[in-house]
Design an enzyme around this catalytic site. Sequence first.
Site, PDB file in Angstrom:
ATOM      1  N   TYR A  25     -14.171 -14.225   6.419  1.00  0.00           N
ATOM      2  CA  TYR A  25     -13.862 -13.652   5.085  1.00  0.00           C
ATOM      3  C   TYR A  25     -13.081 -14.944   4.577  1.00  0.00           C
ATOM      4  CZ  TYR A  25      -9.618 -11.441   2.169  1.00  0.00           C
ATOM      5  OH  TYR A  25      -8.913 -11.548   1.770  1.00  0.00           O
ATOM      6  N   GLY A  26     -13.272 -14.368   2.906  1.00  0.00           N
ATOM      7  CA  GLY A  26     -12.261 -15.819   1.930  1.00  0.00           C
ATOM      8  C   GLY A  26     -10.902 -16.657   2.612  1.00  0.00           C
ATOM      9  N   HIS A  85       2.536 -20.902  -2.299  1.00  0.00           N
ATOM     10  CA  HIS A  85       1.650 -19.735  -2.533  1.00  0.00           C
ATOM     11  C   HIS A  85       2.134 -18.880  -3.835  1.00  0.00           C
ATOM     12  CE1 HIS A  85      -0.139 -15.581  -0.461  1.00  0.00           C
ATOM     13  NE2 HIS A  85      -0.802 -15.694  -1.539  1.00  0.00           N
ATOM     14  N   ARG A 120     -12.980  -8.042  -3.097  1.00  0.00           N
ATOM     15  CA  ARG A 120     -12.212  -8.767  -4.050  1.00  0.00           C
ATOM     16  C   ARG A 120     -13.432 -10.247  -4.940  1.00  0.00           C
ATOM     17  NH1 ARG A 120      -6.996 -11.991  -2.349  1.00  0.00           N
ATOM     18  NH2 ARG A 120      -6.236 -10.547  -1.130  1.00  0.00           N
ATOM     19  N   ARG A 153      -7.810 -11.636   6.145  1.00  0.00           N
ATOM     20  CA  ARG A 153      -6.911 -12.424   7.311  1.00  0.00           C
ATOM     21  C   ARG A 153      -6.709 -12.048   8.466  1.00  0.00           C
ATOM     22  NH1 ARG A 153      -3.208 -13.599   6.061  1.00  0.00           N
ATOM     23  NH2 ARG A 153      -2.181 -13.059   3.822  1.00  0.00           N
ATOM     24  N   THR A 186      -1.525 -12.650  -9.359  1.00  0.00           N
ATOM     25  CA  THR A 186      -2.930 -12.592 -10.016  1.00  0.00           C
ATOM     26  C   THR A 186      -2.479 -12.128 -11.479  1.00  0.00           C
ATOM     27  OG1 THR A 186      -4.692 -12.467  -8.413  1.00  0.00           O
ATOM     28  CG2 THR A 186      -5.775 -12.511 -10.617  1.00  0.00           C
ATOM     29  N   CYS A 207       0.374  -8.510  -3.953  1.00  0.00           N
ATOM     30  CA  CYS A 207       1.847  -8.574  -4.900  1.00  0.00           C
ATOM     31  C   CYS A 207       1.882  -8.421  -6.173  1.00  0.00           C
ATOM     32  CB  CYS A 207       3.222  -9.017  -3.900  1.00  0.00           C
ATOM     33  SG  CYS A 207       3.484  -7.920  -2.388  1.00  0.00           S
ATOM     34  N   GLY A 208       1.219  -9.123  -6.357  1.00  0.00           N
ATOM     35  CA  GLY A 208       0.811  -9.366  -8.300  1.00  0.00           C
ATOM     36  C   GLY A 208       0.923 -10.676  -8.986  1.00  0.00           C
ATOM     37  N   GLU A 219       4.091  -5.382 -19.327  1.00  0.00           N
ATOM     38  CA  GLU A 219       5.727  -5.283 -19.087  1.00  0.00           C
ATOM     39  C   GLU A 219       6.567  -5.804 -18.892  1.00  0.00           C
ATOM     40  OE1 GLU A 219       5.673  -3.194 -22.092  1.00  0.00           O
ATOM     41  OE2 GLU A 219       3.337  -2.261 -22.022  1.00  0.00           O
ATOM     42  N   ASN A 220       5.850  -6.525 -17.372  1.00  0.00           N
ATOM     43  CA  ASN A 220       6.748  -7.636 -17.131  1.00  0.00           C
ATOM     44  C   ASN A 220       7.041  -8.979 -18.322  1.00  0.00           C
ATOM     45  OD1 ASN A 220       6.413  -6.407 -14.457  1.00  0.00           O
ATOM     46  ND2 ASN A 220       4.649  -7.047 -14.034  1.00  0.00           N
ATOM     47  N   ASP A 265      -2.913 -18.318  -7.352  1.00  0.00           N
ATOM     48  CA  ASP A 265      -2.833 -18.264  -6.270  1.00  0.00           C
ATOM     49  C   ASP A 265      -2.049 -19.835  -5.302  1.00  0.00           C
ATOM     50  OD1 ASP A 265      -2.508 -16.542  -3.497  1.00  0.00           O
ATOM     51  OD2 ASP A 265      -4.232 -18.359  -2.698  1.00  0.00           O
ATOM     52  N   SER A 284       0.387 -12.106  -0.709  1.00  0.00           N
ATOM     53  CA  SER A 284      -0.614 -11.402  -0.786  1.00  0.00           C
ATOM     54  C   SER A 284      -0.689  -9.868  -1.313  1.00  0.00           C
ATOM     55  CB  SER A 284      -1.500 -11.431   0.404  1.00  0.00           C
ATOM     56  OG  SER A 284      -1.451 -12.656   0.942  1.00  0.00           O
ATOM     57  N   LYS A 309      -6.225 -21.484   2.195  1.00  0.00           N
ATOM     58  CA  LYS A 309      -4.565 -21.153   2.770  1.00  0.00           C
ATOM     59  C   LYS A 309      -4.888 -22.023   3.596  1.00  0.00           C
ATOM     60  CE  LYS A 309      -3.010 -18.107  -0.321  1.00  0.00           C
ATOM     61  NZ  LYS A 309      -3.913 -16.807  -0.449  1.00  0.00           N
TER      62      LYS A 309
HETATM   63  P1  GTP Z   1      -3.333 -12.176  -3.474  1.00  0.00           P
HETATM   64  O1  GTP Z   1      -4.385 -13.029  -3.983  1.00  0.00           O
HETATM   65  O2  GTP Z   1      -3.658 -11.606  -1.923  1.00  0.00           O
HETATM   66  O3  GTP Z   1      -2.329 -13.604  -3.134  1.00  0.00           O
HETATM   67  O4  GTP Z   1      -2.823 -11.136  -4.107  1.00  0.00           O
HETATM   68  P2  GTP Z   1      -1.930 -11.510  -5.555  1.00  0.00           P
HETATM   69  O5  GTP Z   1      -0.198 -11.670  -5.894  1.00  0.00           O
HETATM   70  O6  GTP Z   1      -2.775 -11.883  -6.514  1.00  0.00           O
HETATM   71  O7  GTP Z   1      -1.895 -10.263  -5.847  1.00  0.00           O
HETATM   72  P3  GTP Z   1      -2.457  -9.484  -7.180  1.00  0.00           P
HETATM   73  O8  GTP Z   1      -2.341  -9.487  -8.588  1.00  0.00           O
HETATM   74  O9  GTP Z   1      -4.085  -9.217  -6.978  1.00  0.00           O
HETATM   75  O10 GTP Z   1      -1.616  -7.668  -7.126  1.00  0.00           O
HETATM   76  C1  GTP Z   1      -2.569  -6.578  -6.039  1.00  0.00           C
HETATM   77  C2  GTP Z   1      -1.644  -5.312  -6.233  1.00  0.00           C
HETATM   78  O11 GTP Z   1      -0.941  -5.424  -7.287  1.00  0.00           O
HETATM   79  C3  GTP Z   1      -2.407  -4.180  -7.153  1.00  0.00           C
HETATM   80  O12 GTP Z   1      -3.071  -2.985  -6.960  1.00  0.00           O
HETATM   81  C4  GTP Z   1      -1.607  -3.997  -8.720  1.00  0.00           C
HETATM   82  O13 GTP Z   1      -2.468  -3.004  -8.742  1.00  0.00           O
HETATM   83  C5  GTP Z   1      -0.551  -4.358  -8.078  1.00  0.00           C
HETATM   84  N1  GTP Z   1       0.651  -4.615  -9.225  1.00  0.00           N
HETATM   85  C6  GTP Z   1       0.138  -6.071 -10.096  1.00  0.00           C
HETATM   86  N2  GTP Z   1       1.521  -6.412 -10.699  1.00  0.00           N
HETATM   87  C7  GTP Z   1       1.788  -5.278 -10.335  1.00  0.00           C
HETATM   88  C8  GTP Z   1       3.324  -4.331 -11.396  1.00  0.00           C
HETATM   89  O14 GTP Z   1       3.734  -5.056 -12.333  1.00  0.00           O
HETATM   90  N3  GTP Z   1       3.332  -3.188 -11.074  1.00  0.00           N
HETATM   91  C9  GTP Z   1       2.780  -2.518 -10.383  1.00  0.00           C
HETATM   92  N4  GTP Z   1       2.951  -1.040 -10.238  1.00  0.00           N
HETATM   93  N5  GTP Z   1       1.483  -2.940  -9.488  1.00  0.00           N
HETATM   94  C10 GTP Z   1       1.480  -4.536  -9.657  1.00  0.00           C
HETATM   95  C1  SPV Z   2      -4.013 -13.751   0.127  1.00  0.00           C
HETATM   96  O1  SPV Z   2      -4.250 -13.247   1.278  1.00  0.00           O
HETATM   97  O2  SPV Z   2      -3.003 -14.072  -0.431  1.00  0.00           O
HETATM   98  C2  SPV Z   2      -5.202 -14.213  -0.960  1.00  0.00           C
HETATM   99  C3  SPV Z   2      -6.382 -13.635  -0.218  1.00  0.00           C
HETATM  100  O3  SPV Z   2      -4.903 -14.471  -1.897  1.00  0.00           O
HETATM  101  S1  SPV Z   2      -7.040 -14.675   1.053  1.00  0.00           S
HETATM  102  O4  SPV Z   2      -8.084 -15.713   0.306  1.00  0.00           O
HETATM  103  O5  SPV Z   2      -7.745 -14.255   1.749  1.00  0.00           O
HETATM  104  O6  SPV Z   2      -5.513 -15.443   1.453  1.00  0.00           O
HETATM  105 MN    MN Z   3      -2.099 -15.449  -1.796  1.00  0.00          MN
END
Ligand code: GTP
Ligand code: SPV
Ligand code: MN
Length: 594
Positions: A197-198, A226, A370, A69, A253, A250-251, A497-498, A277, A248, A206
């Site tokens: 891009y997405g 979000h 992705r 983005r 998914t 930060c975990g 473990e979360n 998301d 984004s 978004k």
């Molecule tokens: P967007 O699709 O961008 O909105 O992101 P998202 O929040 O869905 O992120 P996603 O779950 O794909 O997390 C991406 C990153 O976070 C990866 O590098 C994961 O390895 C890391 N991650 C996710 N959960 C954890 C966790 O519990 N601990 C740690 N250390 N890293 C994590």
């Molecule tokens: C984010 O960046 O928070 C995503 C990917 O989920 S995008 O669809 O590019 O926004």
């Molecule tokens: Mn997102």
Amino acid sequence: MTANLTVKEWVQKCTSLCRPDRVVWVDGSEEQAKAIRQEALSTGELIELNQEKLPGCYLHRSDPDDVARVEHRTFICCEKEEDAGPTNNWLDPKETYETLEKLYDGCMAGRTMYVIPFLMGPYGSPSSKIGVEITDSIYVTLSMLIMTRVGERVWEELGDSNDWVRCLHSKAQLDPENRYICHFPQDNTILSINSGYGGNALMGKKCFALRIASCLARDEGWLAEHMLILGIQPPGGDVKYVAAAFPSACGKTNLAMIIPPEIFQQKGYKTWCVGDDIAWMHIGKDGRLYAINAEKGFFGVAPGTNAKSNYNAMATTQKNTIFTNVALNLDDNTVWWEGMNKTPPEHALDWKGNPWTAESGRPGAHPNSRFTAPSENCPMISPKFDDPEGVPISAIIFGGRRAKTAPLVYQSRDWKSGVFVGSIMGSETTAAATGKVGVVRRDPMAMLPFCGYNMGDYFGHWLEMGERLGDKAPKVFNVNWFRTDENGKFIWPGFGENMRVLEWILARCEGEGGANETPIGFEPRPEDINIEGLDLDVETVRQLLGVDPGLWKEEVKDIRAFYEKFGEKLPKELWQELAQLEERLGLTVAEGAK
Ligand code: GTP
Ligand code: SPV
Ligand code: MN
């Protein structure tokens, strides 16, 4: 096709402006999708992967300058700059229409224009909304078919209504200098040009489901967020749902697809994924907050995804998936990315298509590579996924990526202080947007890049929702999986473990679960987090829960400076919350505090 005159007129207007060679109305049929995929294979936009190992899967490589983005090229074009607020880039609507008209002029010559009717949210839901995306990108068209509900039924739901969002996208020349992602809330219109891009180009996501929808939500009294949506079923109990906002990459998914640790599974815990998301949340007939997932697929971060960290995401991406900017394993024509396993392919091409080995000294997959995968592939998809009513939310969880300041988990005192907790979120930037990675910035409710109006008003809207929800409001929490030790290593094991933190959160929602009151809110006592079967002691949990007054002193300074940007728009309740926090931290209330 549709008989809707407002659609026909708009498509006609876009056709005369962009001048494509051909117009294709996307009908959502498998037959048509197949033909579009064939076209993509012939142009090289898609590369066919091993159809025995990964049936229906393809690789797409984007332009190397178009991988994330672009927040500095994303604009809110409302009449008054003040209504976009200090956290958005603003452009004058009239001038921007003129600028963009020149860029769109003839931009689709020699290309096919696809007209995609799409629904955000389940069919038959009063909360769902309709959009029409016009695009000259086959990749975008095929991705929209996975990410949203597309087809004739959308025209049926629309009827002759004018209530739909206009989304015009052209990859044009993919020129970064003339890249614009523009939102016109007063016209329900989005114009995107020069990116494929997405988040810049799949406009249901978004652009519509957050930036435009947040404006609609403000006007109509609901929340467009979000957030992931997760169902957790305790042994012998009903499924409870939580919604969580993390910035984004930060975990979300990962948490949305969580598999409980062995000892929780033995007890009988089950989890269900509703969304990863985007959550649209409305107050239901019973006065509780209900969430629907606006999307139909997952656009997830590939690197770091593996059978251990996210088994369900791996399973979800074994068929009918488009991978973007990952490495190509030449040995068996499959995909690879950093963190998938410890055995990188011996013969591979990197995300740009250049020969690559693990010794190359550069990543094989782009850090923001992705997968685009259909939700029905997910082994733990919730039976409520298509439910028009959505699911009732018991807890809202905010969270960011913080090496030091934020503790593993805490609970806000009430909804109002929960809005405060969301509004002060900070997180390290990630590869999901262009720019520096790892810099802490304030990212309220994980919506900084996605709120379509003044965030001061947005906080006010959250406070109002709380007033309407009263004692039926979800409980509000904050989590941080990313605290590091002196060597920069994550202390908390995270991922599955979360569940141990979620268990405490659910207990608190039931009025159970021990807690200590701290300056920032209620925290579990270290012994309140179940660490059975974990290679981690109570002392470490104590460390993870620590609130360092020195760090928080710096934090409140930064929050104060952030709040000041909003001037009169910042609700006074939040200034009061901040002043109270400063007081509890033993800090003198700064002069001029409201
Ligand atoms: P967007 O699709 O961008 O909105 O992101 P998202 O929040 O869905 O992120 P996603 O779950 O794909 O997390 C991406 C990153 O976070 C990866 O590098 C994961 O390895 C890391 N991650 C996710 N959960 C954890 C966790 O519990 N601990 C740690 N250390 N890293 C994590
Ligand atoms: C984010 O960046 O928070 C995503 C990917 O989920 S995008 O669809 O590019 O926004
Ligand atoms: Mn997102």
